[in-house]
Design a protein around this motif. Structure first.
Motif, mmCIF file in Angstrom:
data_model
loop_
_atom_site.group_PDB
_atom_site.id
_atom_site.type_symbol
_atom_site.label_atom_id
_atom_site.label_comp_id
_atom_site.label_asym_id
_atom_site.label_seq_id
_atom_site.Cartn_x
_atom_site.Cartn_y
_atom_site.Cartn_z
ATOM 1 N N GLU A 230 0.853 -1.194 0.000
ATOM 2 C CA GLU A 230 0.000 0.000 0.000
ATOM 3 C C GLU A 230 0.884 1.237 0.000
ATOM 4 O O GLU A 230 1.754 1.395 0.859
ATOM 5 C CB GLU A 230 -0.917 -0.003 1.210
ATOM 6 C CG GLU A 230 -1.878 -1.191 1.210
ATOM 7 C CD GLU A 230 -2.710 -1.296 2.477
ATOM 8 O OE1 GLU A 230 -3.939 -1.108 2.395
ATOM 9 O OE2 GLU A 230 -2.118 -1.551 3.535
ATOM 10 N N LEU A 231 0.655 2.120 -0.974
ATOM 11 C CA LEU A 231 1.421 3.354 -1.126
ATOM 12 C C LEU A 231 0.467 4.534 -1.060
ATOM 13 O O LEU A 231 -0.374 4.720 -1.942
ATOM 14 C CB LEU A 231 2.172 3.354 -2.460
ATOM 15 C CG LEU A 231 3.316 2.329 -2.569
ATOM 16 C CD1 LEU A 231 3.695 2.094 -4.023
ATOM 17 C CD2 LEU A 231 4.511 2.809 -1.772
ATOM 18 N N ALA A 232 0.589 5.331 0.002
ATOM 19 C CA ALA A 232 -0.347 6.443 0.220
ATOM 20 C C ALA A 232 -0.069 7.609 -0.717
ATOM 21 O O ALA A 232 -0.990 8.308 -1.148
ATOM 22 C CB ALA A 232 -0.264 6.898 1.670
ATOM 23 N N ALA A 233 1.211 7.841 -1.033
ATOM 24 C CA ALA A 233 1.597 8.953 -1.891
ATOM 25 C C ALA A 233 3.045 8.766 -2.301
ATOM 26 O O ALA A 233 3.766 7.928 -1.743
ATOM 27 C CB ALA A 233 1.422 10.283 -1.147
ATOM 28 N N ALA A 234 3.481 9.566 -3.298
ATOM 29 C CA ALA A 234 4.873 9.506 -3.732
ATOM 30 C C ALA A 234 5.789 9.815 -2.553
ATOM 31 O O ALA A 234 5.540 10.744 -1.785
ATOM 32 C CB ALA A 234 5.104 10.498 -4.869
ATOM 33 N N ARG A 235 6.840 8.969 -2.421
ATOM 34 C CA ARG A 235 7.873 9.067 -1.384
ATOM 35 C C ARG A 235 7.388 8.676 0.006
ATOM 36 O O ARG A 235 8.174 8.700 0.963
ATOM 37 C CB ARG A 235 8.506 10.459 -1.339
ATOM 38 C CG ARG A 235 9.102 10.910 -2.654
ATOM 39 C CD ARG A 235 9.987 9.841 -3.279
ATOM 40 N NE ARG A 235 11.141 9.497 -2.432
ATOM 41 C CZ ARG A 235 11.813 8.351 -2.506
ATOM 42 N NH1 ARG A 235 11.422 7.386 -3.341
ATOM 43 N NH2 ARG A 235 12.850 8.116 -1.731
ATOM 44 N N ALA A 236 6.122 8.338 0.159
ATOM 45 C CA ALA A 236 5.661 7.782 1.440
ATOM 46 C C ALA A 236 6.182 6.357 1.538
ATOM 47 O O ALA A 236 6.287 5.643 0.535
ATOM 48 C CB ALA A 236 4.144 7.808 1.531
ATOM 49 N N LEU A 237 6.540 5.916 2.739
ATOM 50 C CA LEU A 237 7.017 4.551 2.915
ATOM 51 C C LEU A 237 5.890 3.557 2.638
ATOM 52 O O LEU A 237 4.750 3.765 3.080
ATOM 53 C CB LEU A 237 7.566 4.347 4.319
ATOM 54 C CG LEU A 237 8.910 4.993 4.631
ATOM 55 C CD1 LEU A 237 9.271 4.773 6.096
ATOM 56 C CD2 LEU A 237 10.006 4.445 3.717
ATOM 57 N N PRO A 238 6.167 2.495 1.931
ATOM 58 C CA PRO A 238 5.126 1.507 1.657
ATOM 59 C C PRO A 238 4.757 0.727 2.918
ATOM 60 O O PRO A 238 5.602 0.474 3.780
ATOM 61 C CB PRO A 238 5.776 0.591 0.616
ATOM 62 C CG PRO A 238 7.240 0.698 0.870
ATOM 63 C CD PRO A 238 7.467 2.112 1.319
ATOM 64 N N VAL A 239 3.504 0.347 2.988
ATOM 65 C CA VAL A 239 3.040 -0.568 4.030
ATOM 66 C C VAL A 239 2.890 -1.937 3.371
ATOM 67 O O VAL A 239 2.096 -2.105 2.447
ATOM 68 C CB VAL A 239 1.697 -0.110 4.634
ATOM 69 C CG1 VAL A 239 1.209 -1.128 5.668
ATOM 70 C CG2 VAL A 239 1.841 1.272 5.261
ATOM 71 N N VAL A 240 3.670 -2.911 3.832
ATOM 72 C CA VAL A 240 3.746 -4.223 3.190
ATOM 73 C C VAL A 240 3.196 -5.291 4.125
ATOM 74 O O VAL A 240 3.636 -5.400 5.280
ATOM 75 C CB VAL A 240 5.199 -4.563 2.788
ATOM 76 C CG1 VAL A 240 5.263 -5.931 2.114
ATOM 77 C CG2 VAL A 240 5.766 -3.475 1.876
ATOM 78 N N THR A 241 2.253 -6.078 3.622
ATOM 79 C CA THR A 241 1.611 -7.124 4.422
ATOM 80 C C THR A 241 1.705 -8.462 3.690
ATOM 81 O O THR A 241 1.188 -8.591 2.573
ATOM 82 C CB THR A 241 0.131 -6.797 4.676
ATOM 83 O OG1 THR A 241 0.012 -5.493 5.251
ATOM 84 C CG2 THR A 241 -0.501 -7.827 5.593
ATOM 85 N N PRO A 242 2.365 -9.472 4.266
ATOM 86 C CA PRO A 242 2.392 -10.796 3.628
ATOM 87 C C PRO A 242 0.999 -11.421 3.604
ATOM 88 O O PRO A 242 0.228 -11.316 4.564
ATOM 89 C CB PRO A 242 3.341 -11.600 4.520
ATOM 90 C CG PRO A 242 4.177 -10.569 5.224
ATOM 91 C CD PRO A 242 3.238 -9.410 5.446
ATOM 92 N N LEU A 243 0.681 -12.061 2.490
ATOM 93 C CA LEU A 243 -0.593 -12.754 2.310
ATOM 94 C C LEU A 243 -0.316 -14.243 2.100
ATOM 95 O O LEU A 243 0.453 -14.615 1.222
ATOM 96 C CB LEU A 243 -1.338 -12.202 1.091
ATOM 97 C CG LEU A 243 -1.632 -10.696 1.065
ATOM 98 C CD1 LEU A 243 -2.193 -10.295 -0.296
ATOM 99 C CD2 LEU A 243 -2.604 -10.326 2.177
ATOM 100 N N SER A 244 -0.955 -15.075 2.892
ATOM 101 C CA SER A 244 -0.774 -16.517 2.746
ATOM 102 C C SER A 244 -1.522 -17.005 1.510
ATOM 103 O O SER A 244 -2.715 -16.752 1.355
ATOM 104 C CB SER A 244 -1.292 -17.231 4.001
ATOM 105 O OG SER A 244 -1.149 -18.622 3.860
ATOM 106 N N VAL A 245 -0.804 -17.698 0.641
ATOM 107 C CA VAL A 245 -1.384 -18.176 -0.609
ATOM 108 C C VAL A 245 -1.208 -19.686 -0.770
ATOM 109 O O VAL A 245 -2.112 -20.389 -1.208
ATOM 110 C CB VAL A 245 -0.747 -17.454 -1.818
ATOM 111 C CG1 VAL A 245 -1.336 -17.985 -3.124
ATOM 112 C CG2 VAL A 245 -0.953 -15.949 -1.712
ATOM 113 N N GLY A 246 -0.024 -20.193 -0.409
ATOM 114 C CA GLY A 246 0.298 -21.592 -0.646
ATOM 115 C C GLY A 246 -0.581 -22.547 0.136
ATOM 116 O O GLY A 246 -0.966 -22.278 1.271
#
Length: 399
Positions: A230-246
């Motif tokens: 998730e990117l709120a705006a340019a140069r904002a730090l991304p919020v990264v969330t792992p999603l279980s798929v396997g």
């Protein structure tokens, strides 16, 4: 707010040659199912974009049917897919990608990044900067051009590359293709999506490996996931969330047998294997004939329960007791063969001797048990004298 999924290393068409053909087919099919789950998840989450950081296919020579099936698996997400060639499916002059184009298999919502040039997704306010591999291995950093790439003001800059971040994964990555550490910051990227490492791993605040969405190796590296970014705006730090798929758990278990109670513990462990497990089981130590029989039977049952199972008995020594030998009625020449094989388990040909002893004991044991069943059924039992022919079952040079 831009919400995207980062995934990589689908390895469609992987053969899994270390497994039996029926098991390998199930493992290959599981990779298609994982892509279908990725598409469904992206649709359920109403994501804006899915980026695939290389190695969609495991090899250039996959069947046409495999190409069609892969792109059909994307149907669950109608948004934009951005796909990068990796080292297994590099953008050669003639490649799986040119073949897919000729087959008209590529949907209109899929963008292939076959050249190192910006892909501008104006409706999303995103500029994708790809570093496609045009050969399987390269020793140049193909992401170097990111720093000089000019993109429209205000657009998010997302890098897409496949290879090894120098100083972090250089000794353990699948290919030598280098990526400079700190590339995201140096090139003004909002996020750098990487592929080639098959487990989920954060490199820095803006750089991640997603890993493969369906585990394919006996390695504890956080595989079987994708990343929600998730990117709120340019140069904002991304919020990264792992999603279980396997769906499938690859587990490597080691059983060590020394005393009789260890066999009971081993059987309990084997009984815990589930239908979604892919198991590598190594057995070492020693056991008598009864323990060996129980172990083999339990593993045989587990093979019918799990998705796939590899069993390694090369370090297990069969220590036959006097009762075992008496029960086999291995007198005369057969008794001499068994004694010699037992002794050879300690020498240079230990593995061959162990396999020969196991085979011979199994044949004799099966004959005795068959004879007992025939007696119970009221039919004549096979004479134990005929068991002498079982000596012929020992490998050449083992006796």
């Amino acid at each position: 707010m831009l919400r995207l999924m980062h995934t990589a290393d689908w390895q469609i068409g992987k053969l899994f040659g270390q497994f039996e053909p029926d098991q390998a087919a199930l493992l290959a099919d599981a990779r298609f199912r994982a892509v279908e789950r990725l598409a469904a998840l992206a649709g359920e989450q109403a994501l804006d974009l899915v980026v695939v950081a290389g190695d969609v296919f495991d090899a250039q020579g996959v069947a046409d049917r495999t190409i069609h099936r892969l792109f059909n698996a994307l149907a669950g997400f109608s948004g934009r897919w951005v796909v990068l060639p990796g080292n297994h499916d590099a953008a050669l002059a003639e490649s799986v990608w040119t073949r897919a184009a000729r087959l008209q298999a590529i949907p209109g919502n899929v963008s292939l990044c076959l050249a190192p040039e910006p892909l501008l997704l104006e409706a999303l306010g995103v500029a994708i900067l790809p570093a496609p591999l045009t050969q399987r291995n390269t020793f140049n950093d193909l992401s170097e051009w990111f720093a000089s790439a000019v993109t429209p003001p205000g657009m998010l800059r997302i890098g897409l590359a496949h290879g090894s971040v120098q100083g972090i994964l250089a000794d353990s990555i699948d290919s030598p293709n280098p990526i400079a550490a700190g590339r995201a910051e140096q090139a003004g990227l909002d996020y750098l999506a990487l592929g080639d490492w098959h487990g989920t791993r954060q490199v820095d605040a803006r750089t991640w490996y997603s890993g493969t969405p369906e585990s394919d190796r006996f390695r504890a590296n956080q595989s079987g996931q994708a990343l929600l970014v998730e990117l709120a705006a340019a140069r904002a730090l991304p919020v990264v969330t792992p999603l279980s798929v396997g769906r499938h758990r690859w587990r490597s278990d080691a059983l060590v047998l020394q005393v009789n109670s260890d066999v009971d513990l081993a059987l309990h462990r084997i009984g815990e294997f589930s239908p979604d497990d892919v198991v590598h089981l190594s057995v070492s130590g020693q056991t008598d004939l009864a323990g060996h029989r129980r172990l083999r039977e339990a593993i045989g049952q587990a093979e019918g329960r799990v998705l796939a199972l590899l069993a390694d008995f090369s370090a297990l020594r069969l220590e036959m007791t006097a009762d075992d030998i008496d029960a086999l009625r291995a007198d005369g020449y057969l008794g001499e063969v068994i004694d010699e094989l037992r002794a050879r388990q300690q020498g240079s040909g230990a593995e061959v001797a162990r396999e020969a002893l196991t085979l011979l004991a199994g044949i004799l044991d099966q004959r005795q048990r068959k004879g007992a069943r025939e007696i119970d059924a009221g039919t004549p039992a096979v004479s134990t004298e005929s068991s002498a022919s079982a000596a012929d079952a020992t490998p050449d040079g083992a006796s």
